[in-house]
Design an enzyme around this catalytic site. Structure first.
Site, PDB file in Angstrom:
ATOM      1  CG  HIS A 132      -0.276  -0.074   2.532  1.00 60.16           C
ATOM      2  ND1 HIS A 132      -0.928   0.205   3.711  1.00 60.16           N
ATOM      3  CD2 HIS A 132       0.998  -0.402   2.893  1.00 60.16           C
ATOM      4  CE1 HIS A 132      -0.091   0.053   4.734  1.00 60.16           C
ATOM      5  NE2 HIS A 132       1.071  -0.324   4.261  1.00 60.16           N
ATOM      6  CG  HIS A 133       3.909   2.050   2.404  1.00 56.55           C
ATOM      7  ND1 HIS A 133       3.133   2.920   3.129  1.00 56.55           N
ATOM      8  CD2 HIS A 133       4.299   1.082   3.275  1.00 56.55           C
ATOM      9  CE1 HIS A 133       3.057   2.496   4.383  1.00 56.55           C
ATOM     10  NE2 HIS A 133       3.749   1.381   4.494  1.00 56.55           N
ATOM     11  CB  ALA A 134       3.839   1.201  -4.556  1.00 57.78           C
ATOM     12  CG  ASP A 174       2.061   6.245   2.225  1.00 61.05           C
ATOM     13  OD1 ASP A 174       1.906   5.008   2.116  1.00 61.05           O
ATOM     14  OD2 ASP A 174       3.185   6.785   2.152  1.00 61.05           O
TER      15      ASP A 174
END
Length: 392
Positions: A132-134, A174
């Protein structure tokens, strides 16, 4: 329905591997699937195992810039870092076949999304997903391609009008938030450790979206050392009312289990039992608000033997419709496998012995309590946008 749960799985998914010593060790996924097999989850009549294929360039470009994708492919071929795109950092080392491995993770989440969207199954999971950070143009936080965002974008392209994303990883979701920050069709809710004490340093309650998406980004920033009772209280206060108001067609959830008290990279203090309780709550909400349409992924989790396999095996069992009793013994064959693969002694039961109970906010809010303060901050920031009243 061909089954209640579709698991997108291929042994090749363990090829998403940043190398020896990196916290995101693929053995955690290997041991999860092995433990699930020991409990017979993959053989249940309502469980289908689907072999995924890598996401195509077109599918990856639903979220990521074409130049970034080319850079990932090139880095995986020549082994050279590319600082412009966050490739070759300690968090995101370059490894051979990086593009192919990352595209397969995205493809597995897409396979799960297709199964749900086309009505082939009610629930579908990629336990190796949840990266989920990419970001659109960069790798971040162990994540190369953002598989949850890609799957959500794909469903929007198929005609979905309302998708809710709930992220219970200890780190702020994010990258998914950024992908939909101005899009009112996607409600993103992230419960995470406060950004003052943990990567990626974002996720304050004041981050609520922009433009037409204002009010559709929701963040619950919990103080370090929050345990089961506080975390579950916050989830219960924020997530169900927002989902009921939003009425998503599909519920997407990311189940990073790095909120556990033994996780070496974070500071929350949940138990496996608390995480299991959250999984049950998400499952029930999927049936209540989205007619059971539930796409779920793994995520973070860096205690490779004591936590991740047990937590995610519970998750798979919950998604299959037959939860495992927390007091169940961990099979001896799996304990031997885990010890052989890691040199670490494995737990004997599927529980940490925690009650996993909480007091709902309806019983009263204490503004001096740091968890309650976090709840109030979030509710004040977003509830009015959905016609809801803040608990204080």
């Amino acid at each position: 329905m061909s089954g209640s749960l579709t698991l997108a799985w291929d042994e090749r998914l363990t090829g998403y591997d940043f190398g020896p010593g990196h916290p995101l060790a693929p053995v955690r996924v290997e041991l999860t699937i092995a433990l699930a097999r020991e409990f017979g989850l993959l053989d249940r009549p309502d469980v289908t195992v689907a072999t995924p294929v890598p996401a195509t360039m077109t599918e990856l470009e639903l979220v990521h810039d074409g130049g970034y994708i080319d850079a990932v492919r090139q880095a995986g071929q020549d082994g050279r870092p590319n600082g412009r795109y966050g490739l070759g950092t300690p968090d995101n080392p370059v490894f051979a076949g990086m593009h192919e491995a990352s595209a397969l993770v995205a493809g597995a989440t897409l396979a799960a999304a297709r199964a749900v969207w086309h009505g082939e199954t009610l629930h579908a999971v990629n336990i190796a997903g949840g990266l989920h950070h990419a970001m659109r143009r960069s790798a971040s936080g162990f994540c190369v391609y953002n598989d949850p965002a890609i799957a959500i974008k794909w469903m929007l392209g198929q005609g979905a009008e309302r998708i809710a994303y709930v992220d219970v990883d200890v780190h702020h979701g994010d990258g998914v938030q950024a992908a939909f920050y101005d899009d009112p069709r996607v409600l993103t809710i992230s419960l995470h450790e406060h950004p003052a004490t943990l990567f990626p340093g974002t996720g304050l309650a004041s981050e609520i979206g922009s433009g037409q998406g204002r009010g559709y980004a929701v963040n619950v920033a919990l103080p370090a050392f929050t345990g089961d009772a506080g975390w579950l209280r916050a989830f219960d206060a924020v997530v169900p009312p927002l989902l009921r108001a939003f009425k998503p067609e599909v519920l997407v959830s990311q189940h990073g289990c790095d909120s556990h008290r033994l996780d070496p990279l974070a500071n929350l203090e949940l138990s496996v039992d608390g995480q299991r309780r959250a999984q049950l709550m998400v499952h029930d909400l999927a049936h209540e608000v989205a007619d059971g349409k539930w796409l779920l992924t793994g995520g973070g989790g860096y205690q490779l033997v004591q936590v991740v396999p047990r937590s995610w095996t519970h998750l798979l069992a919950v998604a299959s419709g037959e939860p495992i009793d927390p007091v169940a013994l961990v099979p001896e064959a799996w304990r031997a496998l885990a010890a052989g693969r890691t040199g670490e002694g494995a737990p004997t039961r599927m529980t940490d012995g925690a009650p996993a109970e909480f007091i709902p906010v309806g019983a009263g809010i204490d503004p001096a309590d740091r968890v309650d303060a976090a709840i109030v901050n979030t509710c004040r920031a977003v509830f009015a946008w959905h016609g809801l009243t803040s608990p204080m």
